[in-house]
Design a protein around this motif. Structure first.
Motif, short mmCIF file in Angstrom:
data_model
loop_
_atom_site.label_atom_id
_atom_site.label_comp_id
_atom_site.label_asym_id
_atom_site.label_seq_id
_atom_site.Cartn_x
_atom_site.Cartn_y
_atom_site.Cartn_z
N VAL A 37 49.42 -43.09 -27.53
CA VAL A 37 50.15 -42.83 -26.29
C VAL A 37 51.65 -42.77 -26.56
CG1 VAL A 37 50.73 -43.72 -24.00
CG2 VAL A 37 48.37 -43.76 -24.78
N LEU A 38 52.16 -43.71 -27.33
CA LEU A 38 53.60 -43.73 -27.62
C LEU A 38 54.04 -42.48 -28.39
CD1 LEU A 38 54.21 -47.48 -28.50
CD2 LEU A 38 54.91 -46.25 -26.43
N LEU A 39 53.29 -42.10 -29.41
CA LEU A 39 53.65 -40.92 -30.18
C LEU A 39 53.56 -39.64 -29.35
CD1 LEU A 39 52.01 -41.84 -33.59
CD2 LEU A 39 54.46 -41.78 -33.05
N TYR A 45 58.45 -35.89 -24.73
CA TYR A 45 59.86 -36.01 -24.34
C TYR A 45 60.72 -35.02 -25.14
CZ TYR A 45 64.55 -37.86 -23.81
OH TYR A 45 65.91 -37.98 -23.58
N SER A 46 60.49 -34.98 -26.44
CA SER A 46 61.25 -34.08 -27.30
C SER A 46 61.01 -32.62 -26.94
CB SER A 46 60.88 -34.33 -28.77
OG SER A 46 61.53 -33.42 -29.61
N PRO A 53 58.03 -24.42 -26.53
CA PRO A 53 56.75 -23.93 -26.00
C PRO A 53 55.68 -25.02 -26.19
CG PRO A 53 57.32 -22.79 -28.03
CD PRO A 53 58.47 -23.67 -27.69
N GLY A 54 54.75 -25.05 -25.30
CA GLY A 54 53.68 -26.04 -25.39
C GLY A 54 54.02 -27.35 -24.71
N ARG A 55 55.16 -27.43 -24.07
CA ARG A 55 55.56 -28.71 -23.48
C ARG A 55 54.62 -29.15 -22.36
NH1 ARG A 55 59.58 -25.03 -22.62
NH2 ARG A 55 60.03 -24.48 -20.46
N LEU A 56 54.07 -28.21 -21.60
CA LEU A 56 53.11 -28.58 -20.57
C LEU A 56 51.84 -29.15 -21.22
CD1 LEU A 56 52.14 -28.74 -17.66
CD2 LEU A 56 51.35 -26.37 -17.87
N ALA A 57 51.38 -28.52 -22.30
CA ALA A 57 50.20 -29.03 -23.00
C ALA A 57 50.46 -30.42 -23.57
CB ALA A 57 49.77 -28.06 -24.10
N ALA A 59 52.54 -32.61 -22.31
CA ALA A 59 52.55 -33.53 -21.17
C ALA A 59 51.12 -33.85 -20.72
CB ALA A 59 53.35 -32.92 -20.02
N LEU A 60 50.27 -32.83 -20.67
CA LEU A 60 48.89 -33.07 -20.26
C LEU A 60 48.14 -33.92 -21.29
CD1 LEU A 60 48.02 -29.56 -18.80
CD2 LEU A 60 48.41 -31.69 -17.53
N ALA A 61 48.42 -33.70 -22.57
CA ALA A 61 47.81 -34.53 -23.62
C ALA A 61 48.22 -35.98 -23.45
CB ALA A 61 48.22 -34.00 -25.01
N THR A 62 49.49 -36.19 -23.15
CA THR A 62 49.98 -37.55 -22.94
C THR A 62 49.31 -38.18 -21.72
OG1 THR A 62 52.10 -36.96 -23.93
CG2 THR A 62 52.06 -38.94 -22.58
#
Length: 143
Positions: A37-39, A45-46, A53-57, A59-62
């Motif tokens: 979860v932390l990683l 965040y980064s 690209p892929g930031r939504l994915a 976020a959903l993974a987190t």
């Protein structure tokens, strides 16, 4: 999954087995889940901060991995503590394991979903990196 093996045991034998191995299993798995979860949160965040690209994915993974933690106070803490109680009635084992099995499938599904979303995010990022490399190579050829 371990639950079918638990369900095949005699209730009293299961309760003894769970008392010995349940806490050890939890203590072993929990730090890896926290690290995941932390990683993922750091990566998300980064990616969001840099508009990658892929930031939504990410976020959903987190969120999927964080969901595994939400299930702890919603169900698993109370259920596990109940089954660790020496006074837990053996005749209640079957019903509790039926519930535990369902909730564990939810938790088990969130892990692979998180992995698939992280792979999607990595692929999106890799595609952008390949595009930038191609543009850089093309630009160097025209110099």
């Amino acid at each position: 999954m371990v639950v079918p093996a638990w369900r095949a045991m005699e209730p009293a034998a299961f309760l003894h087995h769970f008392a010995v191995y349940g806490p050890v299993t939890g203590a072993t798995v929990f730090p890896f889940a926290v690290a995941a979860v932390l990683l993922l949160a750091i990566t998300t965040y980064s990616a969001v901060k840099r508009h990658r690209p892929g930031r939504l994915a990410w976020a959903l993974a987190t969120l999927c991995m964080a969901g595994t933690f939400v299930l702890l106070p919603l169900y698993f803490v109370d259920a596990n503590l109940a089954m660790l109680d020496p006074g837990f009635p053996p005749q209640a084992v079957s019903a509790e394991l039926t519930d535990w099995y369902r909730w564990n499938w939810v938790r088990a599904g969130l892990g692979p979903a998180s992995t698939a979303l992280a792979c999607t995010a990595l692929t999106a990022s890799r595609g952008q990196n390949a595009t930038h490399r191609g543009e850089a190579d093309h630009g160097l050829g025209n110099s």
